[in-house]
Design a protein around this motif. Sequence first.
Motif, PDB file in Angstrom:
ATOM      1  N   UNK A  59      -7.215   7.344  -2.358  1.00 22.04           N
ATOM      2  CA  UNK A  59      -6.214   7.388  -3.425  1.00 22.04           C
ATOM      3  C   UNK A  59      -4.945   8.075  -2.952  1.00 22.04           C
ATOM      4  N   UNK A  60      -5.090   9.198  -2.271  1.00 21.23           N
ATOM      5  CA  UNK A  60      -3.916   9.911  -1.767  1.00 21.23           C
ATOM      6  C   UNK A  60      -3.205   9.111  -0.681  1.00 21.23           C
ATOM      7  N   UNK A  61      -3.968   8.401   0.116  1.00 23.10           N
ATOM      8  CA  UNK A  61      -3.367   7.597   1.174  1.00 23.10           C
ATOM      9  C   UNK A  61      -2.518   6.464   0.583  1.00 23.10           C
ATOM     10  N   UNK A  62      -3.052   5.824  -0.471  1.00 20.41           N
ATOM     11  CA  UNK A  62      -2.300   4.746  -1.122  1.00 20.41           C
ATOM     12  C   UNK A  62      -1.012   5.284  -1.737  1.00 20.41           C
ATOM     13  N   UNK A  63      -1.084   6.461  -2.364  1.00 24.13           N
ATOM     14  CA  UNK A  63       0.119   7.064  -2.936  1.00 24.13           C
ATOM     15  C   UNK A  63       1.144   7.375  -1.847  1.00 24.13           C
ATOM     16  N   UNK A  64       0.653   7.843  -0.695  1.00 28.36           N
ATOM     17  CA  UNK A  64       1.566   8.131   0.407  1.00 28.36           C
ATOM     18  C   UNK A  64       2.235   6.877   0.946  1.00 28.36           C
ATOM     19  N   UNK A  65       1.503   5.763   0.968  1.00 30.13           N
ATOM     20  CA  UNK A  65       2.069   4.516   1.470  1.00 30.13           C
ATOM     21  C   UNK A  65       3.103   3.928   0.522  1.00 30.13           C
ATOM     22  N   UNK A  66       3.136   4.429  -0.730  1.00 33.93           N
ATOM     23  CA  UNK A  66       4.173   3.966  -1.651  1.00 33.93           C
ATOM     24  C   UNK A  66       5.570   4.331  -1.151  1.00 33.93           C
ATOM     25  N   UNK A  67       5.656   5.319  -0.293  1.00 35.16           N
ATOM     26  CA  UNK A  67       6.943   5.706   0.292  1.00 35.16           C
ATOM     27  C   UNK A  67       7.471   4.615   1.228  1.00 35.16           C
ATOM     28  N   UNK A  68       6.542   3.855   1.816  1.00 32.46           N
ATOM     29  CA  UNK A  68       6.930   2.844   2.793  1.00 32.46           C
ATOM     30  C   UNK A  68       7.540   1.604   2.133  1.00 32.46           C
ATOM     31  N   UNK A  70       9.636   1.006  -0.532  1.00 31.34           N
ATOM     32  CA  UNK A  70      11.103   0.936  -0.713  1.00 31.34           C
ATOM     33  C   UNK A  70      11.867   0.934   0.601  1.00 31.34           C
ATOM     34  N   UNK A  71      11.299   1.554   1.652  1.00 29.49           N
ATOM     35  CA  UNK A  71      11.973   1.520   2.954  1.00 29.49           C
ATOM     36  C   UNK A  71      12.056   0.091   3.462  1.00 29.49           C
ATOM     37  N   UNK A  84      10.203  -5.330  11.071  1.00 30.76           N
ATOM     38  CA  UNK A  84       9.881  -4.100  10.341  1.00 30.76           C
ATOM     39  C   UNK A  84       9.721  -2.868  11.225  1.00 30.76           C
ATOM     40  N   UNK A  85       9.085  -2.980  12.372  1.00 31.30           N
ATOM     41  CA  UNK A  85       8.681  -1.799  13.121  1.00 31.30           C
ATOM     42  C   UNK A  85       9.872  -1.002  13.650  1.00 31.30           C
ATOM     43  N   UNK A  86      11.050  -1.607  13.697  1.00 27.61           N
ATOM     44  CA  UNK A  86      12.216  -0.846  14.153  1.00 27.61           C
ATOM     45  C   UNK A  86      12.647   0.181  13.118  1.00 27.61           C
ATOM     46  N   UNK A  87      12.202   0.013  11.881  1.00 24.66           N
ATOM     47  CA  UNK A  87      12.689   0.863  10.802  1.00 24.66           C
ATOM     48  C   UNK A  87      11.601   1.799  10.263  1.00 24.66           C
ATOM     49  N   UNK A  88      10.576   2.047  11.051  1.00 26.50           N
ATOM     50  CA  UNK A  88       9.488   2.893  10.581  1.00 26.50           C
ATOM     51  C   UNK A  88       9.643   4.348  11.001  1.00 26.50           C
ATOM     52  N   UNK A  89      10.676   4.642  11.752  1.00 23.59           N
ATOM     53  CA  UNK A  89      10.826   6.015  12.225  1.00 23.59           C
ATOM     54  C   UNK A  89      11.014   6.990  11.070  1.00 23.59           C
ATOM     55  N   UNK A  90      11.770   6.590  10.036  1.00 19.07           N
ATOM     56  CA  UNK A  90      11.986   7.481   8.899  1.00 19.07           C
ATOM     57  C   UNK A  90      10.675   7.749   8.164  1.00 19.07           C
ATOM     58  N   UNK A  91       9.845   6.749   8.068  1.00 19.79           N
ATOM     59  CA  UNK A  91       8.538   6.943   7.428  1.00 19.79           C
ATOM     60  C   UNK A  91       7.651   7.860   8.267  1.00 19.79           C
ATOM     61  N   UNK A  92       7.703   7.690   9.575  1.00 20.92           N
ATOM     62  CA  UNK A  92       6.914   8.551  10.459  1.00 20.92           C
ATOM     63  C   UNK A  92       7.376  10.000  10.374  1.00 20.92           C
TER      64      UNK A  92
END
Length: 334
Positions: A59-68, A70-71, A84-92
Amino acid sequence: MDWDFIKDMLVALGFPYHFVKIIVTCLTSTTFALTVNGSPLKFLKAKRGLRQGDPMYPLLFVLGMEYLSPILKCTSQDESFMFHLRWLESFTDASGLHANSSKSAIYLAVLSKEHQFDILRQINLPLRKLQFRYLGVPLNSRSISAFDCEKLIFLLPKKVIKQVNSICRSFFWHYDGIDSKPGNVKWDSLCKPKKEGGLGIRNLEIWNLAAIGKIAWHISSLQESLWVRWVHGVYTKGGNWLIFNPPVTASWAFKKLCKVKGLVSQWLSAVQYSVSSVYDSLRVPSPPVKWASLVSLMMTLVVFVVVEVNLLSTYSLAVTIVSNALFSSPHGLM
């Protein structure tokens, strides 16, 4: 996944402060202990991450992925957006999650060699081709083979089997999967082999039992798999699997497996296990019908309905009329 990131996500999604405080306390109070020679060492306090097996983890993992989400939505609207993978640095940077390169790969389609090379150079992940497996299920752009399907064995409750049969029966007689009206002939009669007057449709309940039996055969024949080693290490513990009885604390699935084991016991010592052969042995056979060899596959259903629904007075009369109609046709049997 960083704890501060989880806390910020819960607050941003509007969870009550008291609830967020309880979740954070559960996360930050985590401790671990290493066992050496059967004795635990000093407890170590965790600093980040979620524990696998924790009921809150998915459940917590799914909530955390909600941040991804909108990115990805925002970056896809950027004119310079390519993949997509070029823009994952902000999420990381925000979540603390990093892609595991040893468990990651990239799958490309409908791209020129030049574009593929450019993507691979920037992402630095190995290029793979379909098919691959996710949770044991083969994913492919084409239809999977019978060999792949044999590995997908599930313990189906009777209620699920009944619902599946209902959908198949509705589609067969009424051309959709939601009509609850009964068919002209019992479904069990349709599941008989053609030589016994049926249409050769598999009986799902018996087929599932035969498929489950293969799991019992894997355990009996000591097939090389983590599941087999786990069963012998946790349950049988060197005992005889053929006479093993599950404990009261065992799961429903394992108790079901042990019950099916008794039904297929004669096959557990075989060198190979055939689901089709075990299916035939579990099925109660019916006497063969005389008209089965007189009609083609296309006419089998017609004769079957005539005989089973008793539209004519006697069995012999039905066979005689249909046979005469077929053999009197200028084209003979279809």
